[in-house]
Design a protein around this motif. Structure first.
Motif, PDB file in Angstrom:
ATOM      1  N   PHE A 125       0.826  -1.214   0.000  1.00  0.00           N
ATOM      2  CA  PHE A 125       0.000   0.000   0.000  1.00  0.00           C
ATOM      3  C   PHE A 125       0.855   1.257   0.000  1.00  0.00           C
ATOM      4  CE2 PHE A 125       0.176  -1.182   4.587  1.00  0.00           C
ATOM      5  CZ  PHE A 125       0.571   0.008   5.179  1.00  0.00           C
ATOM      6  N   GLY A 126       0.225   2.322  -0.477  1.00  0.00           N
ATOM      7  CA  GLY A 126       0.792   3.651  -0.397  1.00  0.00           C
ATOM      8  C   GLY A 126      -0.061   4.472   0.544  1.00  0.00           C
ATOM      9  N   LEU A 127       0.572   5.161   1.485  1.00  0.00           N
ATOM     10  CA  LEU A 127      -0.143   5.971   2.473  1.00  0.00           C
ATOM     11  C   LEU A 127       0.490   7.353   2.510  1.00  0.00           C
ATOM     12  CD1 LEU A 127      -2.249   6.050   4.863  1.00  0.00           C
ATOM     13  CD2 LEU A 127      -0.320   5.424   6.354  1.00  0.00           C
ATOM     14  N   TYR A 128      -0.325   8.388   2.257  1.00  0.00           N
ATOM     15  CA  TYR A 128       0.178   9.764   2.295  1.00  0.00           C
ATOM     16  C   TYR A 128      -0.342  10.463   3.535  1.00  0.00           C
ATOM     17  CZ  TYR A 128       0.859  14.696   1.178  1.00  0.00           C
ATOM     18  OH  TYR A 128       1.224  16.025   1.228  1.00  0.00           O
ATOM     19  N   ASP A 129       0.572  11.082   4.284  1.00  0.00           N
ATOM     20  CA  ASP A 129       0.253  11.848   5.486  1.00  0.00           C
ATOM     21  C   ASP A 129       0.511  13.318   5.162  1.00  0.00           C
ATOM     22  OD1 ASP A 129       0.438  13.248   7.947  1.00  0.00           O
ATOM     23  OD2 ASP A 129       0.989  11.423   9.026  1.00  0.00           O
ATOM     24  N   GLN A 130      -0.565  14.097   5.048  1.00  0.00           N
ATOM     25  CA  GLN A 130      -0.431  15.487   4.624  1.00  0.00           C
ATOM     26  C   GLN A 130       0.266  16.343   5.681  1.00  0.00           C
ATOM     27  OE1 GLN A 130      -4.097  17.156   3.225  1.00  0.00           O
ATOM     28  NE2 GLN A 130      -3.175  19.042   2.495  1.00  0.00           N
ATOM     29  N   LYS A 131      -0.001  16.083   6.952  1.00  0.00           N
ATOM     30  CA  LYS A 131       0.644  16.876   8.009  1.00  0.00           C
ATOM     31  C   LYS A 131       2.158  16.682   7.992  1.00  0.00           C
ATOM     32  CE  LYS A 131      -3.313  16.934  11.168  1.00  0.00           C
ATOM     33  NZ  LYS A 131      -3.867  16.389  12.441  1.00  0.00           N
ATOM     34  N   GLU A 132       2.578  15.437   7.787  1.00  0.00           N
ATOM     35  CA  GLU A 132       4.016  15.138   7.707  1.00  0.00           C
ATOM     36  C   GLU A 132       4.596  15.494   6.352  1.00  0.00           C
ATOM     37  OE1 GLU A 132       5.297  11.175   8.358  1.00  0.00           O
ATOM     38  OE2 GLU A 132       4.903  11.196  10.501  1.00  0.00           O
ATOM     39  N   ASP A 133       3.706  15.612   5.346  1.00  0.00           N
ATOM     40  CA  ASP A 133       4.107  15.741   3.951  1.00  0.00           C
ATOM     41  C   ASP A 133       5.031  14.578   3.573  1.00  0.00           C
ATOM     42  OD1 ASP A 133       3.974  16.824   1.443  1.00  0.00           O
ATOM     43  OD2 ASP A 133       5.490  18.367   1.782  1.00  0.00           O
ATOM     44  N   SER A 134       4.586  13.379   3.957  1.00  0.00           N
ATOM     45  CA  SER A 134       5.355  12.161   3.709  1.00  0.00           C
ATOM     46  C   SER A 134       4.456  11.092   3.101  1.00  0.00           C
ATOM     47  CB  SER A 134       5.958  11.612   5.007  1.00  0.00           C
ATOM     48  OG  SER A 134       6.893  12.506   5.548  1.00  0.00           O
ATOM     49  N   MET A 135       5.063  10.226   2.304  1.00  0.00           N
ATOM     50  CA  MET A 135       4.376   9.069   1.745  1.00  0.00           C
ATOM     51  C   MET A 135       5.126   7.805   2.170  1.00  0.00           C
ATOM     52  SD  MET A 135       3.511   8.171  -2.248  1.00  0.00           S
ATOM     53  CE  MET A 135       5.237   8.057  -2.770  1.00  0.00           C
ATOM     54  N   TYR A 136       4.356   6.795   2.549  1.00  0.00           N
ATOM     55  CA  TYR A 136       4.928   5.507   2.930  1.00  0.00           C
ATOM     56  C   TYR A 136       4.510   4.444   1.915  1.00  0.00           C
ATOM     57  CZ  TYR A 136       5.646   7.836   7.414  1.00  0.00           C
ATOM     58  OH  TYR A 136       6.039   8.710   8.395  1.00  0.00           O
ATOM     59  N   LEU A 137       5.501   3.759   1.352  1.00  0.00           N
ATOM     60  CA  LEU A 137       5.254   2.623   0.467  1.00  0.00           C
ATOM     61  C   LEU A 137       5.599   1.369   1.255  1.00  0.00           C
ATOM     62  CD1 LEU A 137       6.863   3.975  -2.837  1.00  0.00           C
ATOM     63  CD2 LEU A 137       4.468   4.131  -2.104  1.00  0.00           C
ATOM     64  N   VAL A 138       4.616   0.511   1.466  1.00  0.00           N
ATOM     65  CA  VAL A 138       4.761  -0.619   2.389  1.00  0.00           C
ATOM     66  C   VAL A 138       4.473  -1.928   1.663  1.00  0.00           C
ATOM     67  CG1 VAL A 138       4.014  -1.603   4.584  1.00  0.00           C
ATOM     68  CG2 VAL A 138       3.969   0.883   4.265  1.00  0.00           C
ATOM     69  N   ARG A 139       5.340  -2.924   1.906  1.00  0.00           N
ATOM     70  CA  ARG A 139       5.158  -4.238   1.279  1.00  0.00           C
ATOM     71  C   ARG A 139       5.135  -5.327   2.348  1.00  0.00           C
ATOM     72  NH1 ARG A 139       9.088  -6.946  -3.243  1.00  0.00           N
ATOM     73  NH2 ARG A 139       7.590  -8.443  -4.104  1.00  0.00           N
TER      74      ARG A 139
END
Length: 671
Positions: free
Chosen positions: A130-144
């Motif tokens: 999955f891809g998860l975007y956190d706007q407050k952190e301005d970060s995206m996590y790509l998880v496998r």
């Protein structure tokens, strides 16, 4: 199961093109034919898209992804399944969470909001990316997921980061370059990949059990890789002695496998089983049949070569469980007729046409109106089922045996592995200095592929060959392995660790798994790769995985009551399609493909191979002086040569962005 895609631009002001996101979903329509969605977060430069295969929560409108949290801070695109999600939903609801769907996917956002990503990952059980975007952190996590059952690729372009479930999804973005790397080409020709790599320059995979974090800082994107799980065997000194009571381990394996199967029967659509003649799939079918009130649909591949065909044992198991048994019988020329299409889906070369057979089987599963099957993949990895493991156990784990017993072991290994010598076992011992340094020996599982290096190097086009003449593929692979997971471990554990990191993720779960299953919108659920079961299996002493000459001993004993006697006593047989040299029809089909993809014109246009060496390889294959095991090896090399040429045709020569746009128009998918 679905397909996911996304864009994270370097500048927040650069809004992702909505139609490009739709096109990225459209080109993987096969992964999610039941609907699509896309979302762009305003003023962030971030957008995700999703192609959906409906399995849990069949309400397409309600469960359409990407999901956005109620406060608008999080955006999620998820591919895969989370098991035990109902219990987690109930617990979160009791804490005040409000769910808007019945989907398992939604638990990620609620867990993340309450506990953060590190703790969230501990709760997630299943096969996922999955891809998860956190706007407050301005970060995206790509998880496998932990074993890499579900694929996830990414690349860093001049504009930002692009990710997706398949390479062609990335290639649908006009800024993503489609160019072979010389090292990637080399590895395609020898079968075994460097973990985390692909055949193409700048295109990476999120490694299994990892998170790739993309964070925007001062107008730039910073990428970092975090490991959250690994294959962690005990120290060799921590195992009990040979006199340990076996029964608790037998009972423990049965308990954990039954639980894993029960979780994977959860779906809002019918669930079937893949069934071969091995104890793995037979155990899965037996447990599934025992755990359901209706007859289970079982799907079996049958080959026209008695040496490779396992249907008689599969039929015996199907009858014993009352399964509704579907057998797909394949003739020699069926396989190469679908080779080109299969490579479109695998996006990498294949050494054996088993991948084609699996592609054709998933087609029949789809035609039978099934979207989900349970499979036996992972059992050999956990319980030491492959010939390579027995060889390493003999060479490095049983050096205390008397000479007479060692000789008996050696004779049995030679006798029972004739069909896989040259492919799954090396023709001759191959030593990699890098592996010897890293783990004390060169595992038998990588030897057949590393030993092909001397054959593969001359095949590379001269202008590319110079870039890899001093390249050591064994060192490149060994360098990726975590030494902390190898130090102090039993030799069998070290061998299994390497297989899981290389052949399981790079072969069995890709061109033998997800890619050819999802090619026909079919989700495969490998119950043995449930991480709770795996973590228990890691504690089983090596001498209970391979006891005497019997591989997977503890699993056999755990499933003894389910299995027909012939199967319980049967030795592991590597599930492979008959190689090309075994049938004149099949070899004619190879030659027909070679006329198209390995002609002088095609080879020179692609600039990947040396045409004269290609011709020499074919001439050698047809020579009467070549041994059978060398023919097996050359069969694999020829499949790889065809594969790289077909990949060039599919992904370099073809205008993939234009193809994706055309596919979106045909589906009437538009922004």
């Amino acid at each position: 199961m679905c397909g996911i895609a996304g864009i994270f631009n370097q500048r927040p002001s650069e809004t992702p093109d909505a139609q490009t996101l739709v096109n990225m979903a459209a080109i993987m329509h096969h992964r999610g034919p039941d609907g699509f969605g896309y979302k762009i977060v305003d003023n962030t430069g971030v957008g995700f898209s999703h192609a959906r295969l409906t399995i849990i929560d069949l309400n397409e409108e309600r469960a359409r992804q990407p999901f956005v949290s109620a406060d608008g801070n999080l955006m999620l695109a998820h591919n895969g399944e989370f098991y035990d999600f109902k219990r987690i939903r109930a617990d979160l609801t009791a804490q005040g969470a409000r769910f808007r769907t019945k989907s398992d996917s939604e638990i990620v956002m609620h867990l993340y909001q309450r506990e953060g990503l590190e703790e969230t990952l501990k709760h997630l059980r299943g096969e996922f990316a999955f891809g998860l975007y956190d706007q407050k952190e301005d970060s995206m996590y790509l998880v496998r997921d932990r074993f890499g059952v579900k694929p996830l690729y990414y690349t860093h372009t001049d504009e930002g980061v692009v990710f997706g479930s398949e390479l062609k999804v990335l290639f649908a973005h006009p800024s993503v370059k489609r160019k072979f790397s010389s090292e990637g080409l080399f590895h395609q020709l020898i079968q075994v990949m460097v973990p985390g790599s692909t055949a193409f320059e700048g295109i990476h995979q999120v490694p299994p059990g990892h998170v790739v974090k993309v964070q925007r800082k001062e107008g730039k994107l910073e990428l970092s890789e975090i490991k959250y799980w690994d294959v962690n065997f005990p120290q060799e000194s921590e195992y009990p002695g040979d006199e340990v009571d076996e029964q608790p381990y037998i009972d423990g394996v049965r308990k954990h496998l039954l639980e894993a199967v029960q979780h994977r029967l959860t779906a809002d659509v019918p669930v079937g089983c893949y069934l071969s003649g091995g104890i793995d799939s037979c155990a899965i079918l037996g447990l599934s049949a025992a755990g359901t009130q209706t007859s289970v649909k079982a799907f079996t591949i049958g080959f026209d070569s008695s040496e490779y065909d396992e249907t008689p044992i599969a039929q015996e198991m199907a009858e014993a469980t009352g399964a509704d048994h579907h057998i797909m019988r394949l003739n020699a020329d069926d396989l190469y007729d679908h080779f080109v299409k299969t490579i479109w889906h695998t996006e990498r070369t294949i050494y054996n046409t088993l991948g084609v057979a699996k592609y054709l089987m998933s087609q029949q599963v789809n035609q039978a109106d099934y979207k989900v099957v349970l499979t036996g993949e992972g059992s050999d990895e956990l319980f030491a089922g492959y010939p390579a493991f027995r060889k390493d156990m003999f060479l490095h784990g049983l050096d205390h045996l008397p000479e007479g017993e060692r000789k008996a072991w050696q004779e049995l290994l030679e006798k029972n592995n004739k069909l896989v010598k040259g492919a799954m076992l090396a023709r001759e011992e191959y030593v990699s200095a890098a592996f010897n340094t890293k783990m004390g020996f060169t595992p038998s599982c990588v030897q057949p592929w590393l030993s092909v290096s001397s054959v593969a190097l001359p095949l590379i086009a001269k202008d590319r060959r110079s870039a890899v003449e001093d390249y050591d593929p064994g060192k490149a692979i060994a360098d990726t392995l975590d030494e902390d997971m190898l130090i102090g471990r039993h030799p069998l554990d070290r061998a299994q660790y390497v297989w899981i990191k290389t052949m399981l993720e790079g072969q069995i779960l890709t061109w033998g798994g997800d890619r050819v299953d999802m090619a026909n919108s079919m989700e495969a659920r490998p119950a043995f790769l449930d991480h709770h079961l795996a973590e228990y299996a890691f504690t089983v002493p090596p001498h209970l995985r391979i006891k005497g000459n019997k591989e997977k001993y503890v699993l056999r004993e755990a499933m003894k009551g389910l299995l027909p006697e012939t199967l319980y006593k049967r030795e592991k047989f590597a599930f492979m399609a008959p190689p090309a040299h075994t049938d004149p029809k099949k070899w004619k089909a190879v030659e027909k493909l070679a006329e198209q993809f390995l002609s002088k014109e095609a080879v020179e246009e692609a600039g990947l191979l040396d045409f004269e060496e290609v011709q020499r390889t074919f001439a050698k294959h047809e020579s009467d002086e070549v041994s059978i095991d060398e023919k097996v090896q050359l069969d694999a090399v020829i499949n790889h040569m065809l594969g790289v040429q077909i990949m060039h045709h599919h992904f370099v020569k073809t205008d993939v962005p234009a193809m994706a746009a055309q596919r979106a128009r045909e589906l009437d998918w538009h922004a």
